[in-house]
Design a protein around this motif. Structure first.
Motif, PDB file in Angstrom:
ATOM      1  N   ASP A   1      83.063  70.342  -7.514  1.00  0.00           N
ATOM      2  CA  ASP A   1      84.334  69.972  -6.908  1.00  0.00           C
ATOM      3  C   ASP A   1      85.374  71.073  -7.038  1.00  0.00           C
ATOM      4  O   ASP A   1      86.555  70.811  -7.237  1.00  0.00           O
ATOM      5  CB  ASP A   1      84.853  68.656  -7.500  1.00  0.00           C
ATOM      6  CG  ASP A   1      84.744  68.605  -9.017  1.00  0.00           C
ATOM      7  OD1 ASP A   1      83.940  69.355  -9.579  1.00  0.00           O
ATOM      8  OD2 ASP A   1      85.467  67.807  -9.631  1.00  0.00           O
ATOM      9  N   GLY A   2      84.944  72.343  -6.934  1.00  0.00           N
ATOM     10  CA  GLY A   2      85.909  73.431  -7.000  1.00  0.00           C
ATOM     11  C   GLY A   2      85.270  74.767  -7.308  1.00  0.00           C
ATOM     12  O   GLY A   2      84.122  75.017  -6.965  1.00  0.00           O
ATOM     13  N   SER A   3      86.039  75.599  -7.982  1.00  0.00           N
ATOM     14  CA  SER A   3      85.606  76.947  -8.330  1.00  0.00           C
ATOM     15  C   SER A   3      86.001  77.257  -9.762  1.00  0.00           C
ATOM     16  O   SER A   3      86.976  76.727 -10.284  1.00  0.00           O
ATOM     17  CB  SER A   3      86.267  77.979  -7.409  1.00  0.00           C
ATOM     18  OG  SER A   3      85.839  77.825  -6.083  1.00  0.00           O
ATOM     19  N   LEU A   4      85.260  78.163 -10.367  1.00  0.00           N
ATOM     20  CA  LEU A   4      85.531  78.611 -11.729  1.00  0.00           C
ATOM     21  C   LEU A   4      85.877  80.086 -11.691  1.00  0.00           C
ATOM     22  O   LEU A   4      85.142  80.890 -11.101  1.00  0.00           O
ATOM     23  CB  LEU A   4      84.294  78.382 -12.604  1.00  0.00           C
ATOM     24  CG  LEU A   4      84.411  78.789 -14.061  1.00  0.00           C
ATOM     25  CD1 LEU A   4      85.403  77.873 -14.788  1.00  0.00           C
ATOM     26  CD2 LEU A   4      83.043  78.708 -14.727  1.00  0.00           C
ATOM     27  N   LEU A   5      87.015  80.454 -12.284  1.00  0.00           N
ATOM     28  CA  LEU A   5      87.442  81.849 -12.379  1.00  0.00           C
ATOM     29  C   LEU A   5      87.398  82.293 -13.825  1.00  0.00           C
ATOM     30  O   LEU A   5      87.717  81.526 -14.728  1.00  0.00           O
ATOM     31  CB  LEU A   5      88.889  82.011 -11.895  1.00  0.00           C
ATOM     32  CG  LEU A   5      89.248  81.585 -10.488  1.00  0.00           C
ATOM     33  CD1 LEU A   5      90.740  81.800 -10.250  1.00  0.00           C
ATOM     34  CD2 LEU A   5      88.435  82.349  -9.476  1.00  0.00           C
ATOM     35  N   VAL A   6      87.035  83.555 -14.029  1.00  0.00           N
ATOM     36  CA  VAL A   6      87.110  84.147 -15.363  1.00  0.00           C
ATOM     37  C   VAL A   6      88.227  85.183 -15.342  1.00  0.00           C
ATOM     38  O   VAL A   6      88.338  85.965 -14.407  1.00  0.00           O
ATOM     39  CB  VAL A   6      85.755  84.757 -15.802  1.00  0.00           C
ATOM     40  CG1 VAL A   6      85.302  85.852 -14.871  1.00  0.00           C
ATOM     41  CG2 VAL A   6      85.827  85.286 -17.227  1.00  0.00           C
ATOM     42  N   VAL A   7      89.068  85.162 -16.353  1.00  0.00           N
ATOM     43  CA  VAL A   7      90.207  86.072 -16.437  1.00  0.00           C
ATOM     44  C   VAL A   7      89.768  87.292 -17.239  1.00  0.00           C
ATOM     45  O   VAL A   7      90.147  87.477 -18.389  1.00  0.00           O
ATOM     46  CB  VAL A   7      91.435  85.367 -17.076  1.00  0.00           C
ATOM     47  CG1 VAL A   7      92.662  86.266 -17.004  1.00  0.00           C
ATOM     48  CG2 VAL A   7      91.716  84.042 -16.383  1.00  0.00           C
TER      49      VAL A   7
ATOM     50  N   GLU B   1      93.195  75.464 -17.089  1.00  0.00           N
ATOM     51  CA  GLU B   1      92.526  76.345 -18.036  1.00  0.00           C
ATOM     52  C   GLU B   1      91.612  75.501 -18.920  1.00  0.00           C
ATOM     53  O   GLU B   1      92.021  74.450 -19.423  1.00  0.00           O
ATOM     54  CB  GLU B   1      93.533  77.109 -18.890  1.00  0.00           C
ATOM     55  CG  GLU B   1      92.871  78.176 -19.730  1.00  0.00           C
ATOM     56  CD  GLU B   1      93.840  79.189 -20.314  1.00  0.00           C
ATOM     57  OE1 GLU B   1      93.494  79.760 -21.356  1.00  0.00           O
ATOM     58  OE2 GLU B   1      94.919  79.401 -19.728  1.00  0.00           O
ATOM     59  N   LEU B   2      90.392  75.965 -19.090  1.00  0.00           N
ATOM     60  CA  LEU B   2      89.405  75.207 -19.858  1.00  0.00           C
ATOM     61  C   LEU B   2      89.467  75.574 -21.335  1.00  0.00           C
ATOM     62  O   LEU B   2      89.667  76.738 -21.680  1.00  0.00           O
ATOM     63  CB  LEU B   2      88.002  75.458 -19.316  1.00  0.00           C
ATOM     64  CG  LEU B   2      87.774  75.108 -17.850  1.00  0.00           C
ATOM     65  CD1 LEU B   2      86.338  75.434 -17.444  1.00  0.00           C
ATOM     66  CD2 LEU B   2      88.094  73.648 -17.594  1.00  0.00           C
ATOM     67  N   HIS B   3      89.246  74.565 -22.181  1.00  0.00           N
ATOM     68  CA  HIS B   3      89.243  74.752 -23.631  1.00  0.00           C
ATOM     69  C   HIS B   3      88.105  73.939 -24.232  1.00  0.00           C
ATOM     70  O   HIS B   3      87.580  73.021 -23.602  1.00  0.00           O
ATOM     71  CB  HIS B   3      90.571  74.283 -24.240  1.00  0.00           C
ATOM     72  CG  HIS B   3      91.764  75.023 -23.718  1.00  0.00           C
ATOM     73  ND1 HIS B   3      92.095  76.279 -24.150  1.00  0.00           N
ATOM     74  CD2 HIS B   3      92.683  74.690 -22.783  1.00  0.00           C
ATOM     75  CE1 HIS B   3      93.170  76.688 -23.512  1.00  0.00           C
ATOM     76  NE2 HIS B   3      93.555  75.740 -22.668  1.00  0.00           N
ATOM     77  N   GLY B   4      87.740  74.256 -25.465  1.00  0.00           N
ATOM     78  CA  GLY B   4      86.764  73.469 -26.219  1.00  0.00           C
ATOM     79  C   GLY B   4      85.414  73.381 -25.550  1.00  0.00           C
ATOM     80  O   GLY B   4      84.929  74.364 -24.973  1.00  0.00           O
ATOM     81  N   PRO B   5      84.786  72.196 -25.601  1.00  0.00           N
ATOM     82  CA  PRO B   5      83.439  72.024 -25.049  1.00  0.00           C
ATOM     83  C   PRO B   5      83.354  72.314 -23.546  1.00  0.00           C
ATOM     84  O   PRO B   5      82.351  72.846 -23.082  1.00  0.00           O
ATOM     85  CB  PRO B   5      83.103  70.557 -25.334  1.00  0.00           C
ATOM     86  CG  PRO B   5      84.012  70.156 -26.443  1.00  0.00           C
ATOM     87  CD  PRO B   5      85.247  70.991 -26.297  1.00  0.00           C
ATOM     88  N   ASP B   6      84.414  71.990 -22.793  1.00  0.00           N
ATOM     89  CA  ASP B   6      84.408  72.288 -21.352  1.00  0.00           C
ATOM     90  C   ASP B   6      84.315  73.793 -21.122  1.00  0.00           C
ATOM     91  O   ASP B   6      83.555  74.259 -20.275  1.00  0.00           O
ATOM     92  CB  ASP B   6      85.671  71.761 -20.669  1.00  0.00           C
ATOM     93  CG  ASP B   6      85.664  70.262 -20.480  1.00  0.00           C
ATOM     94  OD1 ASP B   6      84.575  69.654 -20.537  1.00  0.00           O
ATOM     95  OD2 ASP B   6      86.752  69.698 -20.274  1.00  0.00           O
ATOM     96  N   ARG B   7      85.086  74.562 -21.898  1.00  0.00           N
ATOM     97  CA  ARG B   7      85.042  76.011 -21.758  1.00  0.00           C
ATOM     98  C   ARG B   7      83.676  76.543 -22.165  1.00  0.00           C
ATOM     99  O   ARG B   7      83.121  77.415 -21.507  1.00  0.00           O
ATOM    100  CB  ARG B   7      86.131  76.679 -22.604  1.00  0.00           C
ATOM    101  CG  ARG B   7      86.153  78.176 -22.371  1.00  0.00           C
ATOM    102  CD  ARG B   7      86.924  78.957 -23.414  1.00  0.00           C
ATOM    103  NE  ARG B   7      86.979  80.354 -23.052  1.00  0.00           N
ATOM    104  CZ  ARG B   7      85.968  81.203 -23.181  1.00  0.00           C
ATOM    105  NH1 ARG B   7      84.806  80.803 -23.676  1.00  0.00           N
ATOM    106  NH2 ARG B   7      86.075  82.461 -22.804  1.00  0.00           N
TER     107      ARG B   7
END
Length: 154
Positions: A71-77, A115-121
């Motif tokens: 349901d979207g996109s994931l970006l890495v900074v 912004e993803l954190h913890g287990p999601d990240r």
């Protein structure tokens, strides 16, 4: 009116005018290719991230690598392995309600950035490291942990 960053004085430790001009030119070329439906480069899928400048208020368009999600996109900074987060990340976090994405050959759509954190990240990072090992290699050499951003079209 937004200032032209290609002529702005150099920030200590930042890129010079020529480097900024080269990046601007490369970004414009990548944006044209993405809009024509050719959104793949060096084995990576690309999109155009639309943000608003945190200080200038000017619209910004940045071509970025992304991973498709259900349901979207994931970006890495990652900022090309640099030690600082890129300006697009600061713009995105300063004005989270003014974000849109443009997938190859498709119209621009508003998006919500998280912004993803913890287990999601961790789950997202494992997938990213598997699909794009060069990003994982950059991370091992970096002095900061790369933020991961999930973009969900609205």
């Amino acid at each position: 009116m937004a200032r032209d960053d290609s002529t702005a004085p150099r920030t200590p430790g930042g890129p010079g005018a020529f480097s900024r001009w080269m990046q601007h030119t490369a970004n414009a070329r990548a944006n044209r290719r993405i809009r024509k439906g050719r959104g793949r480069s060096m084995g990576m899928d690309l999109l155009i991230l639309h943000t608003t400048g945190r200080r200038s208020g000017a619209p910004r368009e940045t071509p970025l690598m992304h991973l498709e999600e259900p349901d979207g996109s994931l970006l890495v900074v990652a900022s090309g392995g640099g030690d600082r987060n890129p300006d697009w990340h600061a713009n995105l976090t300063a004005r989270p309600g003014e974000v849109a994405i443009e997938l190859p050959g498709q119209p621009r759509v508003p998006a919500v950035a998280e912004e993803l954190h913890g287990p999601d990240r961790e789950r997202a990072w494992q997938r990213l490291a598997t699909e794009q090992p060069r990003i994982a290699k950059y991370q091992t050499k970096a002095t900061r942990e790369y933020p991961l951003i999930r973009l969900t079209p609205q």
